[in-house]
Design a protein around this motif. Structure first.
Motif, PDB file in Angstrom:
ATOM      1  N   GLN A 269       0.825  -1.202   0.000  1.00  0.00           N
ATOM      2  CA  GLN A 269       0.000   0.000   0.000  1.00  0.00           C
ATOM      3  C   GLN A 269       0.864   1.259   0.000  1.00  0.00           C
ATOM      4  O   GLN A 269       0.549   2.238  -0.679  1.00  0.00           O
ATOM      5  CB  GLN A 269      -0.914  -0.007   1.223  1.00  0.00           C
ATOM      6  CG  GLN A 269      -2.036   1.009   1.171  1.00  0.00           C
ATOM      7  CD  GLN A 269      -3.032   0.811   2.291  1.00  0.00           C
ATOM      8  OE1 GLN A 269      -2.661   0.710   3.459  1.00  0.00           O
ATOM      9  NE2 GLN A 269      -4.306   0.737   1.955  1.00  0.00           N
ATOM     10  N   ALA A 270       1.956   1.236   0.740  1.00  0.00           N
ATOM     11  CA  ALA A 270       2.818   2.415   0.845  1.00  0.00           C
ATOM     12  C   ALA A 270       3.631   2.662  -0.425  1.00  0.00           C
ATOM     13  O   ALA A 270       3.784   3.805  -0.864  1.00  0.00           O
ATOM     14  CB  ALA A 270       3.748   2.268   2.042  1.00  0.00           C
ATOM     15  N   LEU A 271       4.154   1.589  -1.021  1.00  0.00           N
ATOM     16  CA  LEU A 271       5.036   1.733  -2.175  1.00  0.00           C
ATOM     17  C   LEU A 271       4.290   1.734  -3.504  1.00  0.00           C
ATOM     18  O   LEU A 271       4.787   2.267  -4.491  1.00  0.00           O
ATOM     19  CB  LEU A 271       6.065   0.595  -2.191  1.00  0.00           C
ATOM     20  CG  LEU A 271       7.177   0.628  -1.153  1.00  0.00           C
ATOM     21  CD1 LEU A 271       8.080  -0.590  -1.311  1.00  0.00           C
ATOM     22  CD2 LEU A 271       7.992   1.899  -1.272  1.00  0.00           C
ATOM     23  N   GLY A 272       3.133   1.113  -3.531  1.00  0.00           N
ATOM     24  CA  GLY A 272       2.482   0.839  -4.802  1.00  0.00           C
ATOM     25  C   GLY A 272       2.908  -0.534  -5.278  1.00  0.00           C
ATOM     26  O   GLY A 272       3.980  -1.038  -4.906  1.00  0.00           O
ATOM     27  N   SER A 273       2.099  -1.147  -6.094  1.00  0.00           N
ATOM     28  CA  SER A 273       2.311  -2.547  -6.461  1.00  0.00           C
ATOM     29  C   SER A 273       3.637  -2.791  -7.168  1.00  0.00           C
ATOM     30  O   SER A 273       4.332  -3.770  -6.893  1.00  0.00           O
ATOM     31  CB  SER A 273       1.151  -3.034  -7.334  1.00  0.00           C
ATOM     32  OG  SER A 273      -0.046  -3.067  -6.597  1.00  0.00           O
ATOM     33  N   PHE A 274       4.010  -1.894  -8.101  1.00  0.00           N
ATOM     34  CA  PHE A 274       5.232  -2.136  -8.877  1.00  0.00           C
ATOM     35  C   PHE A 274       6.477  -2.083  -7.998  1.00  0.00           C
ATOM     36  O   PHE A 274       7.306  -2.998  -8.014  1.00  0.00           O
ATOM     37  CB  PHE A 274       5.351  -1.126 -10.016  1.00  0.00           C
ATOM     38  CG  PHE A 274       6.619  -1.283 -10.812  1.00  0.00           C
ATOM     39  CD1 PHE A 274       6.770  -2.331 -11.699  1.00  0.00           C
ATOM     40  CD2 PHE A 274       7.677  -0.387 -10.642  1.00  0.00           C
ATOM     41  CE1 PHE A 274       7.954  -2.485 -12.430  1.00  0.00           C
ATOM     42  CE2 PHE A 274       8.851  -0.531 -11.357  1.00  0.00           C
ATOM     43  CZ  PHE A 274       8.998  -1.587 -12.253  1.00  0.00           C
ATOM     44  N   LYS A 275       6.638  -1.011  -7.229  1.00  0.00           N
ATOM     45  CA  LYS A 275       7.821  -0.881  -6.381  1.00  0.00           C
ATOM     46  C   LYS A 275       7.862  -1.977  -5.320  1.00  0.00           C
ATOM     47  O   LYS A 275       8.932  -2.483  -4.964  1.00  0.00           O
ATOM     48  CB  LYS A 275       7.851   0.503  -5.719  1.00  0.00           C
ATOM     49  CG  LYS A 275       8.144   1.631  -6.683  1.00  0.00           C
ATOM     50  CD  LYS A 275       8.197   2.961  -5.948  1.00  0.00           C
ATOM     51  CE  LYS A 275       8.493   4.111  -6.890  1.00  0.00           C
ATOM     52  NZ  LYS A 275       8.518   5.419  -6.181  1.00  0.00           N
ATOM     53  N   TYR A 276       6.703  -2.330  -4.817  1.00  0.00           N
ATOM     54  CA  TYR A 276       6.631  -3.418  -3.839  1.00  0.00           C
ATOM     55  C   TYR A 276       7.097  -4.731  -4.458  1.00  0.00           C
ATOM     56  O   TYR A 276       7.851  -5.485  -3.839  1.00  0.00           O
ATOM     57  CB  TYR A 276       5.204  -3.545  -3.330  1.00  0.00           C
ATOM     58  CG  TYR A 276       4.876  -4.866  -2.695  1.00  0.00           C
ATOM     59  CD1 TYR A 276       5.409  -5.225  -1.459  1.00  0.00           C
ATOM     60  CD2 TYR A 276       4.030  -5.774  -3.342  1.00  0.00           C
ATOM     61  CE1 TYR A 276       5.107  -6.451  -0.878  1.00  0.00           C
ATOM     62  CE2 TYR A 276       3.722  -6.991  -2.770  1.00  0.00           C
ATOM     63  CZ  TYR A 276       4.268  -7.325  -1.546  1.00  0.00           C
ATOM     64  OH  TYR A 276       3.967  -8.535  -0.981  1.00  0.00           O
ATOM     65  N   ALA A 277       6.670  -5.008  -5.688  1.00  0.00           N
ATOM     66  CA  ALA A 277       7.096  -6.233  -6.368  1.00  0.00           C
ATOM     67  C   ALA A 277       8.610  -6.240  -6.564  1.00  0.00           C
ATOM     68  O   ALA A 277       9.272  -7.270  -6.378  1.00  0.00           O
ATOM     69  CB  ALA A 277       6.385  -6.363  -7.717  1.00  0.00           C
ATOM     70  N   VAL A 278       9.169  -5.088  -6.934  1.00  0.00           N
ATOM     71  CA  VAL A 278      10.625  -4.979  -7.096  1.00  0.00           C
ATOM     72  C   VAL A 278      11.329  -5.260  -5.773  1.00  0.00           C
ATOM     73  O   VAL A 278      12.317  -6.003  -5.720  1.00  0.00           O
ATOM     74  CB  VAL A 278      11.005  -3.583  -7.628  1.00  0.00           C
ATOM     75  CG1 VAL A 278      12.525  -3.382  -7.582  1.00  0.00           C
ATOM     76  CG2 VAL A 278      10.490  -3.396  -9.046  1.00  0.00           C
ATOM     77  N   LEU A 279      10.833  -4.672  -4.687  1.00  0.00           N
ATOM     78  CA  LEU A 279      11.414  -4.882  -3.363  1.00  0.00           C
ATOM     79  C   LEU A 279      11.374  -6.358  -2.984  1.00  0.00           C
ATOM     80  O   LEU A 279      12.385  -6.919  -2.543  1.00  0.00           O
ATOM     81  CB  LEU A 279      10.649  -4.056  -2.325  1.00  0.00           C
ATOM     82  CG  LEU A 279      11.000  -4.316  -0.856  1.00  0.00           C
ATOM     83  CD1 LEU A 279      12.408  -3.825  -0.545  1.00  0.00           C
ATOM     84  CD2 LEU A 279       9.990  -3.631   0.067  1.00  0.00           C
TER      85      LEU A 279
END
Length: 200
Positions: free
Chosen positions: A93-103
């Motif tokens: 929720q904080a990063l958004g789906s794309f950045k979260y997936a990268v993390l």
């Protein structure tokens, strides 16, 4: 307390699509292992992408990715999927789906790389632990440098989980402490870089 899940399943799926896909991917692969020879069978695990520190498999770097979606036994799957279900949503929720997936994926791959590097020869390994500890690493960064983003109860819960998890990593047999710590460090650094890029 951000780690308590109140959402109904439909709401969860809509709000956290990447986490939902990760949960499904891990569960589906566990079923595939179960019907293909067993999730504890070394040959089956190796065939579907587990890491094995032996020649020539140690050089097959793609296994650092595929091994993230395999689990050795139902208890292994249950523990990791519970952690993913509970702790991943606030980060997505904080990063958004794309950045979260990268993390998540970067932490998992880097955790796997550290595990291969530091483990003994002959070690067969698999699991999402490195990626999940990457999420803990991101939370640890937040707890240290973005204290306003975590309430006190969530911060205390994080410290307890980290402390118990690290102790467990060294005390329990058949647990890859190197994947856990590698993923933790990777998540901390990757999240920090994302914050730095965002500020720039």
């Amino acid at each position: 307390m951000i780690f308590i899940r109140y959402e109904k399943w439909r709401t969860y799926v809509k709000q956290y699509p990447v986490t939902t896909l990760l949960l499904l991917a891990n569960i589906i692969m566990f079923i595939v292992l179960a019907i293909s020879g067993g999730s504890k069978d070394g040959e089956t695990l190796l065939r579907f992408g587990a890491m094995w520190k032996e020649e020539p498999y140690v050089h097959e770097t793609w296994r650092m990715f595929t091994s993230m979606f395999l689990h050795i036994g139902f208890d292994h799957l249950l523990f990791n999927m519970f952690a993913l279900y509970v702790f991943a949503p606030p980060i997505e929720q904080a990063l958004g789906s794309f950045k979260y997936a990268v993390l998540y994926l970067a932490s998992g791959v880097l955790g796997s790389a550290v595990s291969v590097w530091l483990s003994e020869w002959g070690t067969l390994s698999a699991g999402a632990s490195g990626a999940i500890y990457g999420l803990y690493g991101a939370y640890f960064f937040i707890a240290l440098f973005q204290r306003w983003a975590l309430d006190e109860a969530s911060r205390k819960t994080l410290y307890i989980i980290l402390g118990l998890g690290i102790i467990q990593s060294f005390l329990m047999s058949n647990v890859s402490w190197s994947a856990h710590l590698g993923g933790l460090a990777a998540g901390f650094v990757v999240y920090g870089l994302m914050r730095w890029v965002h500020r720039k």
